[in-house]
Design an enzyme around this catalytic site. Sequence first.
Site, PDB file in Angstrom:
ATOM      1  N   THR A  56      51.517  40.974  37.926  1.00 18.65           N
ATOM      2  CA  THR A  56      52.688  41.749  38.318  1.00 18.65           C
ATOM      3  C   THR A  56      52.291  42.995  39.095  1.00 18.65           C
ATOM      4  OG1 THR A  56      53.797  40.939  36.333  1.00 18.65           O
ATOM      5  CG2 THR A  56      54.799  42.805  37.437  1.00 18.65           C
ATOM      6  N   TYR A 144      42.619  36.415  29.563  1.00 20.17           N
ATOM      7  CA  TYR A 144      43.889  36.079  30.199  1.00 20.17           C
ATOM      8  C   TYR A 144      43.905  34.574  30.420  1.00 20.17           C
ATOM      9  CZ  TYR A 144      47.830  37.004  33.458  1.00 20.17           C
ATOM     10  OH  TYR A 144      49.050  37.067  34.092  1.00 20.17           O
ATOM     11  N   LYS A 172      45.804  37.348  26.298  1.00 17.37           N
ATOM     12  CA  LYS A 172      47.132  37.321  26.898  1.00 17.37           C
ATOM     13  C   LYS A 172      47.457  35.856  27.148  1.00 17.37           C
ATOM     14  CE  LYS A 172      50.023  38.728  30.780  1.00 17.37           C
ATOM     15  NZ  LYS A 172      50.096  39.361  32.128  1.00 17.37           N
TER      16      LYS A 172
END
Length: 301
Positions: A56, A144, A172
């Site tokens: 993001t 991640y 994550k």
Amino acid sequence: MTTPSSAASPPPFGRTAVAMITPFRADGAPDLDGAQRLAVHLVEEGCDGIILSGTTGESSTTTDTEKEALLRAVVEAVGDRARITAGVGTGDTRHGVGLARTAERAGAHGLLVLPPPYSRPGQEAAAHHLRTVADATGLPVMLYDIPGRTGTALAAGTLLRLAEHPRVRGVKDCAYDLMKTAKVLAATGLAYYAGCDEQILPLRAAGAAGCVSTVANAAPWEIRAVLDAYDAGDPAAATRRHLALVPLIEAMMDTEHPGAVTAKALLNALGLPAGPVRAPLLAAGPEVTTGLLAALKAARQ
């Protein structure tokens, strides 16, 4: 070795973490003052973790120098009021080591590290990359797991082996594989974070530590309220709050308009620092922005 009992310790990357956008000025340069104002706003609205230079944050289009400047600016503005985690994702292990060391010097509290994208290494090669970056600093590492972008899903066995590393502290989770998540949660003390907003409550109920939320850029209090209600022993209220957010989550995570685009559209409309996106992303048009604002208003009622 991490063990399930260690999961009771405070979450190493915060609980309500936001995958913060990277504000840009109209000329396309990073807006560091804006980044500081936005970070302070997000913390004041309930975020106790900030993830910088992730998906993001448009990390694929920011330079190493820009990433460092952004990190230093946010650390200066927020200090210890939130855990600041620096994204150091790259397809080059040597580059990842350099990014990690720079982030440590710049004051990051943790690192977000993903398997090398594009090259699609096997499990052992992906694990070697992740261990090498984790070895480069003394910072805790959040893995991640996002195969939709990297092309490499971290297998349960790989995650179990990586959990043995003293600095690998969390994941994550954007893998959309609940069985894998449950197996790793049951066998390790890794702090899991829902990386997909629609999974925040389901994964918290399964034992996750919290979330790394894109939607929290625009609705930080509302995202935190879901976790607050659940942790206060009121799952019915948590469910109501979660379901109220679903239309906003769906609107913001539309595949045609990625989270960076929709988050910036909302922040700009709300008068908060955001600015344009960088190509190849394209800004949301007026009709999309109107729909996003309507979804946000409904989520706040």
